[in-house]
Design an enzyme around this catalytic site. Structure first.
Site, short mmCIF file in Angstrom:
data_model
loop_
_atom_site.label_atom_id
_atom_site.label_comp_id
_atom_site.label_asym_id
_atom_site.label_seq_id
_atom_site.Cartn_x
_atom_site.Cartn_y
_atom_site.Cartn_z
N THR A 138 1.03 -1.27 -0.01
CA THR A 138 0.06 -0.14 0.06
C THR A 138 0.92 1.31 0.01
O THR A 138 2.04 1.32 0.37
CB THR A 138 -0.93 0.08 1.23
OG1 THR A 138 -1.59 -1.34 1.37
CG2 THR A 138 -1.87 0.85 1.13
N THR B 173 -3.61 0.74 -2.95
CA THR B 173 -2.86 -0.78 -2.62
C THR B 173 -3.11 -1.92 -3.69
O THR B 173 -4.02 -1.47 -4.56
CB THR B 173 -3.68 -1.05 -1.43
OG1 THR B 173 -2.82 -2.38 -0.92
CG2 THR B 173 -5.05 -1.41 -1.40
N ASP C 24 -8.24 -10.16 0.99
CA ASP C 24 -8.74 -9.29 2.19
C ASP C 24 -10.21 -9.57 2.76
O ASP C 24 -10.69 -9.29 3.80
CB ASP C 24 -8.87 -7.98 1.95
CG ASP C 24 -7.44 -7.04 2.31
OD1 ASP C 24 -6.73 -7.64 2.95
OD2 ASP C 24 -7.40 -5.97 2.06
N SER D 266 -10.96 -3.25 4.51
CA SER D 266 -9.56 -2.63 4.22
C SER D 266 -9.20 -2.06 5.89
O SER D 266 -10.18 -1.53 6.50
CB SER D 266 -9.63 -1.72 3.14
OG SER D 266 -8.34 -0.92 3.14
N GLY E 135 0.77 -0.09 5.15
CA GLY E 135 1.42 -1.02 6.12
C GLY E 135 0.33 -2.13 6.60
O GLY E 135 0.48 -2.71 7.49
N GLY E 136 -0.63 -2.50 5.66
CA GLY E 136 -1.64 -3.34 6.06
C GLY E 136 -2.30 -3.25 7.30
O GLY E 136 -2.98 -2.05 7.47
#
Length: 570
Positions: free
Chosen positions: A379, A397, A421, A450, A471-472
Site C-alpha cells: 500500500t 493498494t 482481504d 480494508s 502497512g496493512g
C-alpha cells in the site's frame, strides 16, 4: 525447510527504522508528500500549472503507478479524502470488488479447508492470495476519474500525460527496485514478475540505468484519451478479460463494465477542539481511528507521559478494543446495512469501553468472540495541499508487495491480490488471526474490508493535518498514533511520524513494537503486566502535511522508512 514469506518481505522492502528524525520541508503555495520523489515532483508541477489538490493527486497517483510498482497502481484500488478550503469534506471509495463469479467458499477445498501454495516470492502462502483468482476488480482508474470529474480543474489528459512520459522515456532505476528485480528474476515462479524489470533487449535493468515501460505507456494513453472507459471498456478491458479467461482468472468484461467508484460521506469525530475526517466502510480505518481517539480522550493525557509504560499499555488496550469491534461489525456497507457506525464512533460508547481497561495489567483477547482480518502491506499513501487551502489524503493498494505478481505483457501493469482481504472461511475464527465473521465474507460485487486510513484533521474549520500510511493491518494504528501525538502531545509532524509506534490488532494477542525506539526497561515492565511483545524494524511509512494557518506555511514530512519518499513544495 520452507521459506519464510514475512522474512523475505522484510529483507526486500523494509529498511531498518532510523533513529534520526527526518527533516521537515516548508512551502508557501503547495505541497505533495509521497513515497517517491519523482511522483511528488509531478504533483507539484501540476499545482504550479494552476491545478488544485485533486488534480495534483490524480497526476501523482498515475506517476506512482510507473515509479512505485510495489504499491502504486492502476491494477488495485483505494480511498481518497478531500477537504476544500471551506472545510467541506467528502470521500471517494474505489476499493476493488469481488468478481461476479466469486463465491464464499471459493478458496476452500472439498473438505472445507483453506489451502496453501507457492506465492510470487516462491514461498508458502494461503491460496486466497495466490494466482488470478485472488484478483479483485480494480478500482483506481474509476476513483481518480470520479474525483476529477467532481472537483478537478485542469483537463484530464494533462494529468495522465506525465505518467505516460515517465513510462515511455523511463527513469533511473532506484536501488530498492533494482534489488527487487534481481530477486524476482532469480526466484519468482511468476514469469511476468521475472521479466518485469527487464528492458526491451531482455536484459535486467540495473541500478541507475533507465527503465522504460512502453506497454504501460500504451495503457495509460488509452486512459488519457478515454478516461474511465479507457480502462473499463475498449481494448484494455478486452485484454484484461482475455488474460483472465485464458489463465484461470474470474474477472470478465461484464465485471469491468459494471465497476463504479462511489462518493461517500466521511467518518467524522472530534478530539479537543479538532475535527477528524477519515474513510467510512468498506475501510475500517475511519471508524477505528475515531473510536480510539474517543477512548484516549477518556484518559488523563496530561499526566500520561509519552513512551511511558502506562502510555504504551493504554495504547495497546485501546487498539485491542477497536480491532475487536472492527472484526465483529465491519464490511462493505452496501451489503451490511446495519453496521453500527454511529454507536462505534460515539463518545458514550467510548466511555463504556474505557471502563473495563485495567491500567495495571493486560486484557485477554478472546478468539471465540472477536478477531482481526487480513490486509496487505503493498500500500502507499500521499498527502497534498494546494495554495487555495484544499487538501487530499489518498491511500491505495495492491495488497501484497507487487500484488499477485501477475499481469498481461500487453498492458504492462500488475494485478492486485485483494481477494485475500475477505474472510476466506465462513464462520471460522481462530486465535492466530483467521477470521470468519459474516460482514466480510466473499460475495459477488462486494468490496473487501480494508485498513486504509487516509485522514484530514481540521482546525477552526480548515485543513490542519493531512496524514496516512501504508502497512496493512498496522495502518490504522500508525495513523492513530501520529494524529494523537500531534493533537495531544503538540508534536510537529516530522517528530510525530518518526517517534516510537506500536501495533496491537486483538488477534494474535501481542504488541508489535519498533525495537530501536522502545526502551528495554519499558518492554520488561509491559511483559510484567502480561503483555506479549514482538519486535519489528519499523511500522508504517507515513506521509504528512501540517498547515500553519497563522504563518501561512505548509510543513511536510516523508517517513524515513520510505527509501524514495519525498516532501516537495513550492
Amino acid at each position: 525447510m520452507k521459506s519464510n514469506y514475512l522474512l523475505r518481505i522484510l529483507l526486500l522492502f523494509i529498511t531498518l527504522a532510523p533513529v534520526a528524525v527526518s527533516a521537515q520541508v516548508y512551502a508557501k503555495n503547495g505541497m505533495v508528500v509521497s513515497s517517491n520523489k519523482i511522483a511528488s515532483e509531478v504533483g507539484v508541477a501540476i499545482l504550479k500549472k494552476g491545478g488544485n489538490a485533486i488534480d495534483a493527486s490524480v497526476a501523482t497517483a498515475f506517476a506512482l503507478a510507473v515509479t512505485h510498482p510495489t504499491a502504486g497502481n492502476i491494477g488495485g484500488g483505494g480511498f481518497l479524502v478531500f477537504m476544500d478550503s471551506t472545510g467541506t469534506t467528502t470521500t471517494f471509495d474505489f476499493r476493488e470488488k469481488a468478481p461476479l463469479k466469486a463465491t464464499a467458499d471459493m478458496f476452500l477445498d472439498a473438505d472445507g479447508e483453506l489451502q496453501s501454495g507457492t506465492n510470487l516470492f516462491g514461498s508458502e502462502s494461503t491460496n486466497n492470495h495466490i494466482g488470478l483468482k485472488s484478483v479483485g476488480v480494480p478500482g483506481t482508474v474509476a476513483g481518480l476519474y470520479l474525483a476529477h470529474q467532481k472537483h478537478g480543474v485542469l483537463p484530464w489528459p494533462d494529468l495522465v500525460q506525465p505518467a505516460i512520459d515517465l513510462a515511455k522515456n523511463g527513469f533511473e532505476l532506484p536501488w530498492s527496485l533494482a534489488r527487487a528485480g534481481a530477486y524476482f528474476e532469480a526466484n519468482s515462479p511468476v514469469p511476468f514478475l521475472q521479466n518485469y524489470f527487464k528492458n526491451q533487449d531482455g536484459v535486467m535493468t540495473q541500478f541507475g540505468e533507465v527503465w522504460r515501460q512502453p506497454e504501460l505507456a500504451k495503457t495509460l494513453i488509452e486512459i488519457r484519451d478515454h478516461g474511465h472507459d479507457g480502462f473499463y471498456k475498449g481494448i484494455v478491458a478486452q485484454e484484461i478479460a482475455r488474460f483472465m479467461k485464458d489463465n484461470g482468472g474470474l474477472i470478465s468484461l461484464e465485471d469491468l463494465q459494471r465497476y463504479t467508484a462511489v462518493e461517500r460521506k466521511p467518518i467524522k469525530g472530534t478530539f479537543k477542539s479538532y475535527d477528524i475526517y477519515s474513510m467510512a466502510p468498506p475501510s475500517s480505518g475511519g471508524v477505528a481511528l475515531i473510536e480510539m481517539m474517543n477512548l484516549m480522550e477518556q484518559a488523563s493525557l496530561d499526566s500520561l507521559e509519552f513512551n511511558s509504560k502506562a502510555y504504551v499499555h493504554l495504547l495497546a488496550e485501546v487498539m485491542r478494543r477497536a480491532f475487536a469491534d472492527r472484526a465483529e461489525h465491519m464490511g462493505d456497507p452496501d451489503f451490511n446495512l446495519d453496521t453500527p457506525i454511529a454507536k462505534l464512533t460515539s463518545k458514550e460508547f467510548a466511555r463504556q469501553r474505557f471502563e473495563n481497561i485495567d491500567m495495571s495489567k493486560a486484557s485477554v483477547s478472546d478468539s471465540t468472540k472477536f478477531g482481526q482480518i487480513y490486509d496487505g502491506s503493498s500500500t502507499t499513501h500521499f498527502s497534498v495541499a494546494d495554495k487555495d487551502g484544499n487538501a487530499v489524503s489518498l491511500t491505495y493498494t495492491l495488497e501484497y508487495p507487487y500484488g499477485s505478481g501477475m499481469g498481461s505483457e500487453k498492458l504492462g501493469f500488475i494485478f492486485n491480490n485483494e481477494m485475500g482481504d475477505f474472510n476466506p472461511k465462513p464462520n471460522f475464527t481462530t486465535g492466530d488471526g483467521l477470521i470468519g465473521t459474516p460482514p466480510n465474507i466473499i460475495q459477488p460485487e462486494k468490496r473487501m474490508l480494508s485498513s486504509m486510513t487516509p485522514t484530514i484533521v481540521a482546525k477552526d474549520g480548515k485543513p490542519y493535518l493531512i496524514i496516512g500510511s501504508p502497512g496493512g493491518k498496522t495502518i490504522i494504528n500508525t495513523v492513530f498514533q501520529t494524529v494523537l501525538k500531534v493533537l495531544a502531545y503538540d508534536m510537529p509532524v516530522d517528530k510525530a511520524i518518526e517517534s516510537m509506534k506500536i501495533h496491537h490488532q486483538w488477534l494474535p494477542d501481542q504488541i508489535r513494537y519498533e525495537k530501536l525506539l522502545l526502551s528495554p526497561d519499558t518492554r520488561k515492565a509491559l511483559e510484567a503486566m502480561n503483555h506479549t511483545l514482538t519486535p519489528t524494524n519499523s511500522l508504517g511509512e507515513l506521509m504528512g502535511i501540517q498547515i500553519d494557518a497563522e504563518n501561512k506555511i505548509l510543513i511536510g514530512a516523508s517517513d524515513s522508512s520510505s527509501p524514495e519518499g519525498a516532501a516537495i513544495g513550492y
